[in-house]
Design a protein around this motif. Structure first.
Motif, PDB file in Angstrom:
ATOM      1  N   SER A  68     -15.552  18.830  -1.678  1.00 11.57           N
ATOM      2  CA  SER A  68     -15.441  17.839  -0.615  1.00 11.57           C
ATOM      3  C   SER A  68     -15.947  18.417   0.692  1.00 11.57           C
ATOM      4  N   THR A  69     -16.629  17.555   1.453  1.00 16.67           N
ATOM      5  CA  THR A  69     -17.124  17.967   2.772  1.00 16.67           C
ATOM      6  C   THR A  69     -16.439  17.204   3.891  1.00 16.67           C
ATOM      7  N   LEU A  70     -15.336  16.462   3.557  1.00 18.89           N
ATOM      8  CA  LEU A  70     -14.642  15.704   4.581  1.00 18.89           C
ATOM      9  C   LEU A  70     -13.848  16.633   5.469  1.00 18.89           C
ATOM     10  N   SER A  71     -13.804  16.318   6.709  1.00 20.08           N
ATOM     11  CA  SER A  71     -13.019  17.109   7.654  1.00 20.08           C
ATOM     12  C   SER A  71     -11.569  16.676   7.622  1.00 20.08           C
ATOM     13  N   PRO A  72     -10.610  17.572   7.970  1.00 22.19           N
ATOM     14  CA  PRO A  72      -9.205  17.183   8.005  1.00 22.19           C
ATOM     15  C   PRO A  72      -8.934  16.044   8.966  1.00 22.19           C
ATOM     16  N   ALA A  73      -9.667  15.969  10.071  1.00 19.11           N
ATOM     17  CA  ALA A  73      -9.427  14.904  11.032  1.00 19.11           C
ATOM     18  C   ALA A  73      -9.732  13.538  10.427  1.00 19.11           C
ATOM     19  N   ARG A  74     -10.774  13.481   9.609  1.00 23.78           N
ATOM     20  CA  ARG A  74     -11.113  12.210   8.986  1.00 23.78           C
ATOM     21  C   ARG A  74     -10.057  11.796   7.970  1.00 23.78           C
ATOM     22  N   VAL A  75      -9.486  12.769   7.264  1.00 20.30           N
ATOM     23  CA  VAL A  75      -8.460  12.450   6.282  1.00 20.30           C
ATOM     24  C   VAL A  75      -7.211  11.939   6.973  1.00 20.30           C
ATOM     25  N   VAL A  76      -6.804  12.573   8.064  1.00 23.03           N
ATOM     26  CA  VAL A  76      -5.589  12.171   8.763  1.00 23.03           C
ATOM     27  C   VAL A  76      -5.752  10.788   9.374  1.00 23.03           C
ATOM     28  N   SER A  77      -6.980  10.421   9.827  1.00 21.95           N
ATOM     29  CA  SER A  77      -7.189   9.133  10.463  1.00 21.95           C
ATOM     30  C   SER A  77      -7.111   7.974   9.476  1.00 21.95           C
ATOM     31  N   SER A  78      -7.187   8.239   8.197  1.00 23.45           N
ATOM     32  CA  SER A  78      -7.081   7.186   7.206  1.00 23.45           C
ATOM     33  C   SER A  78      -5.667   6.620   7.202  1.00 23.45           C
ATOM     34  N   PRO A  79      -5.494   5.312   6.953  1.00 22.64           N
ATOM     35  CA  PRO A  79      -4.144   4.742   6.909  1.00 22.64           C
ATOM     36  C   PRO A  79      -3.292   5.465   5.885  1.00 22.64           C
ATOM     37  N   PRO A  80      -2.054   5.720   6.209  1.00 21.16           N
ATOM     38  CA  PRO A  80      -1.211   6.521   5.313  1.00 21.16           C
ATOM     39  C   PRO A  80      -0.721   5.710   4.130  1.00 21.16           C
ATOM     40  N   ILE A  81      -0.086   6.425   3.206  1.00 21.41           N
ATOM     41  CA  ILE A  81       0.623   5.763   2.118  1.00 21.41           C
ATOM     42  C   ILE A  81       1.973   5.295   2.648  1.00 21.41           C
ATOM     43  N   LEU A  82       2.305   4.053   2.384  1.00 18.06           N
ATOM     44  CA  LEU A  82       3.606   3.500   2.730  1.00 18.06           C
ATOM     45  C   LEU A  82       4.417   3.376   1.452  1.00 18.06           C
ATOM     46  N   ALA A  83       5.692   3.679   1.543  1.00 17.01           N
ATOM     47  CA  ALA A  83       6.527   3.669   0.349  1.00 17.01           C
ATOM     48  C   ALA A  83       7.938   3.251   0.715  1.00 17.01           C
ATOM     49  N   PHE A  84       8.603   2.629  -0.235  1.00 19.21           N
ATOM     50  CA  PHE A  84      10.016   2.286  -0.066  1.00 19.21           C
ATOM     51  C   PHE A  84      10.665   2.200  -1.436  1.00 19.21           C
ATOM     52  N   LEU A  85      11.996   2.248  -1.431  1.00 21.43           N
ATOM     53  CA  LEU A  85      12.793   2.195  -2.650  1.00 21.43           C
ATOM     54  C   LEU A  85      13.645   0.935  -2.664  1.00 21.43           C
ATOM     55  N   ARG A  86      13.744   0.337  -3.836  1.00 25.21           N
ATOM     56  CA  ARG A  86      14.732  -0.710  -4.095  1.00 25.21           C
ATOM     57  C   ARG A  86      15.675  -0.157  -5.158  1.00 25.21           C
TER      58      ARG A  86
ATOM     59  N   HIS B  62       7.436  -3.863   9.824  1.00 16.27           N
ATOM     60  CA  HIS B  62       8.423  -4.671   9.101  1.00 16.27           C
ATOM     61  C   HIS B  62       9.312  -3.807   8.218  1.00 16.27           C
ATOM     62  N   LEU B  63       8.750  -2.757   7.623  1.00 18.02           N
ATOM     63  CA  LEU B  63       9.556  -1.914   6.749  1.00 18.02           C
ATOM     64  C   LEU B  63      10.610  -1.131   7.526  1.00 18.02           C
ATOM     65  N   GLN B  64      10.305  -0.780   8.750  1.00 15.10           N
ATOM     66  CA  GLN B  64      11.246  -0.013   9.557  1.00 15.10           C
ATOM     67  C   GLN B  64      12.236  -0.886  10.318  1.00 15.10           C
ATOM     68  N   THR B  65      11.977  -2.177  10.374  1.00 17.20           N
ATOM     69  CA  THR B  65      12.871  -3.084  11.095  1.00 17.20           C
ATOM     70  C   THR B  65      14.053  -3.427  10.211  1.00 17.20           C
TER      71      THR B  65
END
Length: 549
Positions: free
Chosen positions: A461-479, A340-343
């Motif tokens: 931290s013992t988290l792998s980079p792959a696990r971090v990338v698989s997490s939903p990203p931050i979404l942002a927009f400006l008004r 929706h944000l990109q539409t």
């Protein structure tokens, strides 16, 4: 021996020099004879001395004032003002004053011309309103014989107004079992016609608009759609009956009507007929509207000809989340929001509702998104409270009945007040900030280098980079409006994230917190040191250096 004449003359001189005593008895004959015998040869005689005034008369006060306040002459004024040189000083001071005044005026004009102060777009009431969608049947109490339905809604109009509500969308007022329904008669289990007339009157006093929902009603008695999803032509007699009902409710003060894009009313011919009726009651200050609820991903086209200059639909209500029977995961919610944000938005004014189901920890995040997207937000009944899960709650507007221990009750009350505080903050900010009402919208895409995971950056931290990338990203927009920007950050993941300063170099570095899901962030902040917590949404008002607010 001296001569008698000489003695007499000498005594006369001595008498003239001596001070005289006033005789109280002026009529004594001896006084007159003594005077005549002793002073007949002196100038003026004794009688002249007696008749002369003893005191010199004083001048009148008016004469003294005239002498004392005599106006100065031109020469005396010039002498008092410093002479001719003082005129030169005065003229130079006057010239200096006008020169400084013109310089300040020119500087002010230059600042105004250089400052990008946009002109605020004039908005109609439905573009500025927060819509509150509810069913009066939800307030029916089957255990008591007291009033319910519309009467309860009328009693709590003040509460709805305090939330910042501008319009109410009333659902479920008409019988769905009757085809076609009698639109001038509401369901008797919900209320009566006098009750809804009273509701409209009281809501108009508070500045609240009422919109009647006709969605999923077989208005024309056409039954189900055909295989292609199209309705047959609407009979003219049925169309006249619906138009009569529209006029009836518009005369009562109803502000508009809502239909679904799957209804037979959503067609070019029907909407054109409705538009003619609605325009009869619309004024510049009180415009009546038609709202279309979009049920699919794309709004069906009306195939209107280019010769039609009037707008058939004012508002299109869209859902952020797709209507799924199951609770959407964080990844599904993030994907729906990003879509929706990109539409790009169309020409019709959008209106947003949550729509689908999401987990409880994402409800406040969705509320922040709903109140900051371009368009008019539509809040469902109870979304301003966002009750917690695993607790049986019955909302009856005046109190909450909670089944559980005292600790659960306290936690529930704390969650309720926190949710109400968040809703009030977002509602007030949207009402007074031009950037959130009609400002421009800019989607800010993130990439993997634009985020620094707080969990992965920690040395422990013992988290792998792959696990971090698989997490939903931050979404942002400006008004944005002018130099004022509202940054909205949505972290749908389960790990905290810190912002990389290079992710948006054109943004101002500092701002102030407007709202957040936890309602625990206050004061100023810097994007370089900001960390977004899991399942958190933040609204920050950014300022450019030397800008106006």
């Amino acid at each position: 021996m001296e001569q008698p004449e000489a003695v007499v003359a000498k005594n006369s001189v001595i008498d003239a020099v001596k001070p005289r005593k006033m005789t109280l008895n002026a009529g004594d004959p001896g006084y007159g004879s003594g005077a005549a015998s002793g002073g007949s040869g002196l100038s003026g005689g004794v009688g002249g001395v007696e008749t002369a005034p003893l005191l010199i008369p004083e001048q009148p006060d008016s004469e003294l004032e005239q002498v004392r306040w005599r106006p100065l002459s031109k020469e005396e004024l010039e002498l008092a003002a410093g002479g001719p040189g003082w005129r030169k000083i005065r003229s130079r001071l006057v010239l200096l004053f006008w020169f400084l005044w013109l310089a300040m005026l020119g500087t002010s004009i230059a600042i105004i011309m250089k400052s990008p102060r946009p002109i605020a777009m004039p908005l109609q009431w439905w573009q500025k309103s927060l819509f509150y969608q509810l069913q009066p049947a939800l307030f029916l109490d089957t255990q008591t014989d007291g009033p319910g339905g519309i009467s309860v809604v009328c009693d709590h109009l003040g509460y709805l107004k305090s939330l910042g509500t501008g319009a109410l969308i009333l659902e479920g007022l008409f019988h769905k079992e009757v085809s076609p329904p009698e639109l001038t008669v509401i369901d008797e289990s919900v209320g009566t016609l006098p009750e809804i007339q009273h509701l409209v009157t009281e809501s108009n006093k508070l500045g609240l608009k009422i919109v009647l929902d006709f969605c999923q009603l077989d208005l024309f008695g056409l039954g189900a759609q055909d295989a292609a999803g199209n309705h047959t032509d609407v009979p003219s007699d049925h169309s006249d009956t619906v138009q009569y009902a529209l006029r009836f409710w518009l005369e009562q003060g109803i502000a508009g009507f809502s239909v679904c894009d799957t209804d037979a009313a959503y067609s070019e011919q029907v909407l054109m007929d409705w538009r003619l009726v609605i325009n009869e009651f619309s004024t510049q200050d009180d415009e009546r509207i038609v709202v279309v609820k979009q049920t699919g991903d794309v709004l069906p086209a009306l195939n209107t000809s280019s010769s039609i200059n009037t707008t058939l639909v004012e508002v299109v209500m869209r859902a952020i989340l797709p209507p799924k029977p199951h609770v959407l995961s964080a990844q599904e919610v993030a994907a729906a929001i990003e879509t929706h944000l990109q539409t790009s938005r169309g020409d019709i004014w959008p209106s947003w509702t949550v729509g689908g189901k999401a987990s409880h920890d994402l409800q406040k995040l969705l509320l922040v998104l709903l109140m900051t997207l371009p368009g008019s937000p539509v809040v469902q009944y109870g979304e301003e409270l966002t009750p917690t899960q695993n607790v049986t709650v019955k909302m009856d507007w005046s109190q909450w009945q909670v089944n559980g221990t005292s600790k659960v009750i306290k936690d529930q009350e704390r969650a309720r007040y926190s949710a109400l505080a968040l809703f009030h903050s977002l509602s007030r900010s949207r009402a007074r900030e031009e950037a959130l009402l009609s400002g421009s919208f800019t989607f800010l895409p993130f990439n993997t280098t634009g985020l620094l995971s707080a969990a992965s950056s920690s040395s422990n931290s013992t988290l792998s980079p792959a696990r971090v990338v698989s997490s939903p990203p931050i979404l942002a927009f400006l008004r944005s409006w002018g130099c004022v920007h509202f940054l909205v950050l949505l972290n749908l993941g389960s790990t905290p994230h810190a912002l990389d300063p290079a992710w948006a170099p054109s943004l101002p570095e500092g701002g102030v917190f407007v709202a957040c899901t936890g309602m625990d962030r206050l004061g100023s902040t810097s994007l370089e040191t900001l960390t977004v917590r899991p399942r958190e949404a933040i609204v920050i008002k950014l300022f450019e250096t030397g800008s106006y607010s």
